[in-house]
Scaffold this motif. Structure first.
Motif, PDB file in Angstrom:
ATOM      1  N   ILE A 113      -7.354  34.818 -43.734  1.00  0.00           N
ATOM      2  CA  ILE A 113      -8.618  35.260 -43.110  1.00  0.00           C
ATOM      3  C   ILE A 113      -9.047  34.266 -41.900  1.00  0.00           C
ATOM      4  CG2 ILE A 113     -11.202  35.404 -43.239  1.00  0.00           C
ATOM      5  CD1 ILE A 113     -10.514  36.386 -46.217  1.00  0.00           C
ATOM      6  N   LEU A 114      -8.662  33.096 -42.234  1.00  0.00           N
ATOM      7  CA  LEU A 114      -8.900  32.096 -41.250  1.00  0.00           C
ATOM      8  C   LEU A 114      -7.724  32.317 -39.871  1.00  0.00           C
ATOM      9  CD1 LEU A 114      -9.796  29.337 -40.039  1.00  0.00           C
ATOM     10  CD2 LEU A 114      -8.194  28.221 -41.329  1.00  0.00           C
ATOM     11  N   GLU A 115      -6.653  32.692 -40.094  1.00  0.00           N
ATOM     12  CA  GLU A 115      -5.822  33.022 -39.053  1.00  0.00           C
ATOM     13  C   GLU A 115      -6.532  34.225 -38.180  1.00  0.00           C
ATOM     14  OE1 GLU A 115      -1.728  33.839 -40.140  1.00  0.00           O
ATOM     15  OE2 GLU A 115      -1.920  32.438 -41.361  1.00  0.00           O
ATOM     16  N   TRP A 116      -7.021  35.363 -39.111  1.00  0.00           N
ATOM     17  CA  TRP A 116      -7.533  36.225 -38.414  1.00  0.00           C
ATOM     18  C   TRP A 116      -8.574  36.085 -37.443  1.00  0.00           C
ATOM     19  CZ3 TRP A 116     -12.403  38.583 -37.995  1.00  0.00           C
ATOM     20  CH2 TRP A 116     -12.521  39.791 -37.265  1.00  0.00           C
ATOM     21  N   PHE A 117      -9.579  35.124 -37.961  1.00  0.00           N
ATOM     22  CA  PHE A 117     -10.569  34.471 -36.932  1.00  0.00           C
ATOM     23  C   PHE A 117     -10.330  33.684 -35.739  1.00  0.00           C
ATOM     24  CE2 PHE A 117     -13.563  35.826 -40.361  1.00  0.00           C
ATOM     25  CZ  PHE A 117     -14.624  35.928 -39.576  1.00  0.00           C
TER      26      PHE A 117
ATOM     27  N   GLN B  88     -13.696  39.075 -30.311  1.00  0.00           N
ATOM     28  CA  GLN B  88     -14.810  40.134 -30.178  1.00  0.00           C
ATOM     29  C   GLN B  88     -15.774  40.265 -31.362  1.00  0.00           C
ATOM     30  OE1 GLN B  88     -12.808  44.152 -31.601  1.00  0.00           O
ATOM     31  NE2 GLN B  88     -11.088  42.592 -31.141  1.00  0.00           N
ATOM     32  N   LEU B  89     -15.728  39.551 -32.348  1.00  0.00           N
ATOM     33  CA  LEU B  89     -16.997  39.764 -33.293  1.00  0.00           C
ATOM     34  C   LEU B  89     -17.365  38.694 -33.763  1.00  0.00           C
ATOM     35  CD1 LEU B  89     -15.654  42.605 -35.599  1.00  0.00           C
ATOM     36  CD2 LEU B  89     -17.650  42.858 -33.871  1.00  0.00           C
ATOM     37  N   ASN B  90     -18.724  38.240 -33.992  1.00  0.00           N
ATOM     38  CA  ASN B  90     -19.139  36.986 -34.764  1.00  0.00           C
ATOM     39  C   ASN B  90     -20.208  37.220 -35.915  1.00  0.00           C
ATOM     40  OD1 ASN B  90     -18.098  35.400 -32.567  1.00  0.00           O
ATOM     41  ND2 ASN B  90     -20.043  34.396 -31.927  1.00  0.00           N
ATOM     42  N   PHE B  91     -19.961  36.738 -36.847  1.00  0.00           N
ATOM     43  CA  PHE B  91     -20.479  37.007 -38.182  1.00  0.00           C
ATOM     44  C   PHE B  91     -21.416  35.968 -38.717  1.00  0.00           C
ATOM     45  CE2 PHE B  91     -16.241  38.752 -37.894  1.00  0.00           C
ATOM     46  CZ  PHE B  91     -16.431  40.130 -38.584  1.00  0.00           C
TER      47      PHE B  91
ATOM     48  N   THR C 291     -16.597  35.055 -27.774  1.00  0.00           N
ATOM     49  CA  THR C 291     -16.083  33.759 -27.986  1.00  0.00           C
ATOM     50  C   THR C 291     -15.517  33.826 -29.476  1.00  0.00           C
ATOM     51  OG1 THR C 291     -17.991  33.006 -28.877  1.00  0.00           O
ATOM     52  CG2 THR C 291     -17.600  32.842 -26.620  1.00  0.00           C
ATOM     53  N   ARG C 292     -14.679  32.664 -30.022  1.00  0.00           N
ATOM     54  CA  ARG C 292     -14.299  32.843 -31.195  1.00  0.00           C
ATOM     55  C   ARG C 292     -15.524  32.302 -32.183  1.00  0.00           C
ATOM     56  NH1 ARG C 292      -9.454  29.166 -32.783  1.00  0.00           N
ATOM     57  NH2 ARG C 292     -10.933  27.530 -32.682  1.00  0.00           N
ATOM     58  N   ASP C 293     -15.580  32.747 -33.212  1.00  0.00           N
ATOM     59  CA  ASP C 293     -16.609  32.554 -34.154  1.00  0.00           C
ATOM     60  C   ASP C 293     -16.523  30.931 -34.918  1.00  0.00           C
ATOM     61  OD1 ASP C 293     -18.471  32.440 -36.078  1.00  0.00           O
ATOM     62  OD2 ASP C 293     -18.245  34.477 -36.654  1.00  0.00           O
ATOM     63  N   GLU C 294     -17.069  29.855 -34.093  1.00  0.00           N
ATOM     64  CA  GLU C 294     -16.703  28.724 -34.541  1.00  0.00           C
ATOM     65  C   GLU C 294     -17.347  28.303 -35.868  1.00  0.00           C
ATOM     66  OE1 GLU C 294     -14.118  27.275 -33.570  1.00  0.00           O
ATOM     67  OE2 GLU C 294     -13.851  28.111 -31.309  1.00  0.00           O
ATOM     68  N   GLY C 295     -18.624  28.892 -35.943  1.00  0.00           N
ATOM     69  CA  GLY C 295     -19.446  28.573 -37.215  1.00  0.00           C
ATOM     70  C   GLY C 295     -18.735  28.854 -38.452  1.00  0.00           C
ATOM     71  N   TYR C 296     -18.092  30.143 -38.501  1.00  0.00           N
ATOM     72  CA  TYR C 296     -17.477  30.915 -39.608  1.00  0.00           C
ATOM     73  C   TYR C 296     -16.065  29.980 -39.762  1.00  0.00           C
ATOM     74  CZ  TYR C 296     -16.516  34.439 -42.750  1.00  0.00           C
ATOM     75  OH  TYR C 296     -16.047  35.485 -43.748  1.00  0.00           O
ATOM     76  N   ILE C 297     -15.453  29.727 -38.758  1.00  0.00           N
ATOM     77  CA  ILE C 297     -14.004  28.983 -38.960  1.00  0.00           C
ATOM     78  C   ILE C 297     -14.310  27.716 -39.417  1.00  0.00           C
ATOM     79  CG2 ILE C 297     -12.466  27.920 -37.322  1.00  0.00           C
ATOM     80  CD1 ILE C 297     -12.432  30.301 -35.456  1.00  0.00           C
TER      81      ILE C 297
END
Length: 362
Positions: free
Chosen positions: A178-182, A187-190, A340-346
């Protein structure tokens, strides 16, 4: 009805999740529709499906057509005694459009979100010894601090006998996917979205593939014992099925380990005190992980088989190839388009992996 998730279980293997009031419900519905659109050819979204429950559209009861439910795969269905944990991921549990009040409310619920990057919302753990479930609600997770979060999470993987390292290792591997996908999507932030963890709590119905198992003949097992695809039946508690040419043995380990004394008579016809030794070696880690368990006739006649428990509990994920574990993303009422990448989720995923790895290494 799953107490943990507050969703209805349907006999057809799906769950019904009531649509939240707007804008959250419609936003979650739109998210599922977008990801599961039959015309979808976006590789990012197509891969994302692997990490979600399957989606079967919306459903309303005939008597109340305005009550809308999302019809989703029941990820727990294939498990006999599912152990379930719901972990909210990210550094912020409020979305970019939240009001000052909403932000204040969310931050005060768990001020450590920013620092820890996740929050345990609940768990349900099966305890083998007492044949009961232990449940923790959201207050449990909110009580965890930086110092106690490791023990707080390890509680989920402890079944009353031992720490299920196999389930931890398998969970880490799934989170890493899942981390690799993020790390590959912008295109999406969660926000306020969760990971649902499920592993098999019972020893029953757990098929363990021991790829590096030696049934040690020098311990006195008669040589002809496993030839010709013999099936040894140990009172339905362990079956050793078809030893193949390359020595792979499929064993199915089940619940009644204490009744393990009723060994197939054939095994003991030659030597009354022969020992059955299961030697499990994980070749990749060389000598770091070795476990050898000898079960003697004396043990078999008693009713305590701690060795077998050990073999089952401490088997690494590489050996228990398909450790019965699911990790799925759920709860998408606050998913937004992004560039942008979803840095908080990552950040949250990485910290969760670090903590799980820590539990394993201890």
């Amino acid at each position: 009805n799953s107490s943990l998730l507050g969703i209805l279980q349907h006999p057809d293997g799906t769950v019904l999740k009531q649509l939240q009031p707007p804008p959250r419900g419609p936003r979650e519905q739109d998210f599922y529709n977008k990801v599961y659109d039959s015309d979808c050819c976006d590789s990012v979204l197509l891969e994302l499906r692997e990490y979600l429950p399957k989606y079967f559209g919306v459903w309303s009861p005939p008597t109340a057509p305005n009550d809308m439910y999302l019809k989703l795969e029941d990820v727990t269905r294939k498990f006999n005694k599912p152990c379930i944990m719901d972990v909210k991921i990210g550094q912020k549990s409020y979305d970019p459009y939240a009001s000052a009040e909403k932000i204040q409310q969310q931050v005060s619920k768990y001020p450590l979100m920013e620092e820890i990057g996740f929050l345990v919302l609940g768990m349900r753990v099966y305890h083998v010894s007492s044949d009961t479930y232990e449940t923790q609600n959201q207050h449990y997770g909110r009580s965890l601090t930086k110092e106690t979060v490791k023990d707080g999470i390890s509680k989920f993987f402890h079944n009353g006998y031992c720490l299920r390292k196999d389930a931890i290792a398998a969970s880490i591997q799934k989170i890493e996917k899942i981390l690799e996908w993020f790390e590959g999507q912008k295109q999406l932030n969660f926000y306020a979205s969760s990971l649902l963890f499920v592993y098999e709590g019972s020893c029953q119905a757990t098929t363990v593939r021991l790829s590096d198992v030696a049934l040690a003949e020098k311990r006195g097992m008669s040589k002809g014992l496993l030839s010709g695809g013999d099936i040894l039946e140990y009172n339905n508690n362990i079956h050793v099925i078809n030893s193949t040419e390359n020595g792979k043995i499929e064993a199915s380990v089940s619940k009644g380990l204490s009744k393990f004394y009723a060994l197939h008579k054939k095994a003991y016809s030659k030597r009354h005190h022969s020992q059955l030794s299961l030697k499990v070696e994980n070749l990749e880690q060389g000598n770091m992980w070795k476990s050898s368990s000898c079960i003697t006739q004396e043990h078999l006649n008693g009713n305590v088989i701690p060795q077998l428990e050990k073999v089952f509990c401490h088997m690494p994920a590489e050996i228990k190839e398909s450790a019965n574990v699911e990790v799925r993303m759920i709860d998408f009422a606050h998913v937004f388009p992004s560039n942008t990448r979803d840095e908080g989720y990552i950040y949250g995923l990485k910290n969760l992996i670090t903590i799980l790895q820590n539990i394993l290494d201890n």
